[in-house]
Design an enzyme around this catalytic site. Sequence first.
Site, short mmCIF file in Angstrom:
data_model
loop_
_atom_site.label_atom_id
_atom_site.label_comp_id
_atom_site.label_asym_id
_atom_site.label_seq_id
_atom_site.Cartn_x
_atom_site.Cartn_y
_atom_site.Cartn_z
N THR A 1 40.54 41.88 34.95
CA THR A 1 39.09 41.97 35.06
C THR A 1 38.54 41.18 36.25
O THR A 1 37.33 41.20 36.51
CB THR A 1 38.41 41.46 33.78
OG1 THR A 1 38.86 40.13 33.53
CG2 THR A 1 38.76 42.35 32.59
N CYS A 2 39.39 40.50 36.99
CA CYS A 2 38.97 39.67 38.12
C CYS A 2 38.73 40.54 39.36
O CYS A 2 39.62 41.26 39.80
CB CYS A 2 40.06 38.63 38.39
SG CYS A 2 39.85 37.70 39.91
#
Length: 115
Positions: free
Chosen positions: A9-10
């Site tokens: 999700t980064c």
Amino acid sequence: MLTLYIINTCDTCRKARKALEERGIPFNTHDLRKDGLSASLLEHILERVPLLEAINKRSKTWRDLPQEAKDNLDATSARALLLEHPTLLKRPLLEVDHETMQVGYRDGDYDQLSG
């Protein structure tokens, strides 16, 4: 083969992944949240990255830690925190070879790599 250690999700991890893909550079991906961070993998990383450089002190995870944990940080407690909270590890981490690991990603960081 290169290994890219990420958290899926980064945003920065996604940029790093895209940069490698655009250059046609083959790599393996290890999602620290999904695939985990074992004690042996952490030691593998810390043999290549200094402990203080490996901790992401700008992360929400760091900000949410009790102040006492941050104030009393030493090598042992830092390792324990990283194992308990893999999102504390700076990322992405690109393992280039058995000796070299690149921390973080900015545009152009992977320009010297070739497929």
